[in-house]
Design an enzyme around this catalytic site. Sequence first.
Site, PDB file in Angstrom:
ATOM      1  N   GLY A  11      -3.000   3.724  -9.978  1.00  0.00           N
ATOM      2  CA  GLY A  11      -4.163   4.255  -9.273  1.00  0.00           C
ATOM      3  C   GLY A  11      -5.198   4.806 -10.228  1.00  0.00           C
ATOM      4  NE  ARG A  21     -18.441   9.097 -24.928  1.00  0.00           N
ATOM      5  CZ  ARG A  21     -18.360  10.244 -25.591  1.00  0.00           C
ATOM      6  NH1 ARG A  21     -17.241  10.956 -25.530  1.00  0.00           N
ATOM      7  NH2 ARG A  21     -19.388  10.676 -26.310  1.00  0.00           N
ATOM      8  NE  ARG A  72      -0.819   0.354  -7.246  1.00  0.00           N
ATOM      9  CZ  ARG A  72      -0.664   1.624  -7.542  1.00  0.00           C
ATOM     10  NH1 ARG A  72       0.073   1.974  -8.582  1.00  0.00           N
ATOM     11  NH2 ARG A  72      -1.242   2.568  -6.821  1.00  0.00           N
ATOM     12  N   GLY A 102       0.109   6.409 -14.724  1.00  0.00           N
ATOM     13  CA  GLY A 102       1.167   7.310 -14.285  1.00  0.00           C
ATOM     14  C   GLY A 102       2.544   6.844 -14.683  1.00  0.00           C
ATOM     15  CG  ASP A 103       7.282   7.368 -13.386  1.00  0.00           C
ATOM     16  OD1 ASP A 103       7.833   8.041 -14.261  1.00  0.00           O
ATOM     17  OD2 ASP A 103       7.876   6.499 -12.724  1.00  0.00           O
ATOM     18  CB  THR A 125      -1.727  10.079 -12.003  1.00  0.00           C
ATOM     19  OG1 THR A 125      -1.396  10.319 -10.626  1.00  0.00           O
ATOM     20  CG2 THR A 125      -0.921  11.026 -12.872  1.00  0.00           C
ATOM     21  CG  ASP A 127      -0.555  11.443  -7.200  1.00  0.00           C
ATOM     22  OD1 ASP A 127      -1.551  11.620  -6.472  1.00  0.00           O
ATOM     23  OD2 ASP A 127       0.105  10.383  -7.208  1.00  0.00           O
ATOM     24  CG  ASP A 129       3.021  12.320  -9.971  1.00  0.00           C
ATOM     25  OD1 ASP A 129       2.283  12.059 -10.951  1.00  0.00           O
ATOM     26  OD2 ASP A 129       3.363  11.474  -9.134  1.00  0.00           O
ATOM     27  CG  MET A 169      -4.957  10.723  -1.277  1.00  0.00           C
ATOM     28  SD  MET A 169      -5.840   9.443  -2.210  1.00  0.00           S
ATOM     29  CE  MET A 169      -4.525   8.253  -2.435  1.00  0.00           C
ATOM     30  NE  ARG A 171       2.695   8.728  -6.628  1.00  0.00           N
ATOM     31  CZ  ARG A 171       3.222   8.086  -7.654  1.00  0.00           C
ATOM     32  NH1 ARG A 171       3.580   6.811  -7.511  1.00  0.00           N
ATOM     33  NH2 ARG A 171       3.407   8.675  -8.824  1.00  0.00           N
ATOM     34  CB  ALA A 186      -5.995  26.475   3.278  1.00  0.00           C
ATOM     35  CD  GLU A 187      -7.681  30.087   7.575  1.00  0.00           C
ATOM     36  OE1 GLU A 187      -8.441  30.982   7.125  1.00  0.00           O
ATOM     37  OE2 GLU A 187      -7.978  28.868   7.524  1.00  0.00           O
TER      38      GLU A 187
END
Length: 319
Positions: A11, A21, A72, A102-103, A125, A127, A129, A169, A171, A186-187
């Site tokens: 992604g 660069r 992909r 990513g991974d 990424t 994420d 993660d 997003m 994952r 955020a509540e």
Amino acid sequence: MKRIGILTSGGDAPGMNAAIRAVTRKAIHSGLEVYGINYGYAGLVAGDIFKMDESSVGDKIQRGGTFLYSARYPEFAKEEGQLKGIEQLNKFGIEALVVIGGDGSYHGALRLTEHGYNAVGLPGTIDNDIPYTDFTIGFDTSVNTVVEAADRIRDTAASHERTFIIEVMGREAGDIALWSGVAAGAEDVIVPEHDFDVKEIADRLRSSRQRGQKHAIIILAEGVMHADELAEQLSQYGDFYLRHTVLGHVVRGGSPTARDRVLASEMGAYAVDLLMQGKGGLAIGIENGKITSHDMLDLFDSKHHAQMSLYQLGQDLSF
């Protein structure tokens, strides 16, 4: 070593172009030739490779996405695909590779290193993660995008006294939700790393309305469930005037923040240093403000841990 290649895989993430660069200009200034590889591992196998110079990466640092494109290519997990890629590396005289992704991208980089072609991975990424790095390239930008969207949605939530569920997003990682949830006030925040009870959320919403706050924002990580599912479950405990929004891929795009540009630049330059030292099979990260590297095998045996103190902080400051 005279030639290195660069590819982006998986992604896209804001800051990938800044990393490309940095790798390109650092390598050229170090006396190396640089080749860009379009469409990740798929482009490597297809030989979609071109020589780059300083101007190739001009006017790119501020752009989101990746101008080298991404695709992909699960076939690269098999040795047959790897050998086809190596055939192209030999054809173009590329002796080492920088992989930004990513991974899954790291697995391909490790396989190339095992075949004798040193590869270094940059964590590109949104994420956040990837183990052994506090932040990944693109994460900061994605959080800022979510916060801006949440601020806008809160205006409508307040105007119509509604509860909005915002699905983001990430994952199986809740970092985007955690950070944006605290930053947007955020509540409630719902992430894969922490259990939650829908009835408890409903009780807090009801109590808040009784105190006079008749609107709320709930940030939901996509790895838990979809926003419409949560809305359906909450509605069983009362009418909270629910609406839900899925931010989706808008979180991936946009001009990278200054923080992501600097991080990508530091990591890209460090990747070239490692390759010039004859090192490969390494993943670059940032830990406690310092650029570091770890053996990719260590990453595969480890797991990223979200900063769960933010979860408790959000709970303490909400409602």
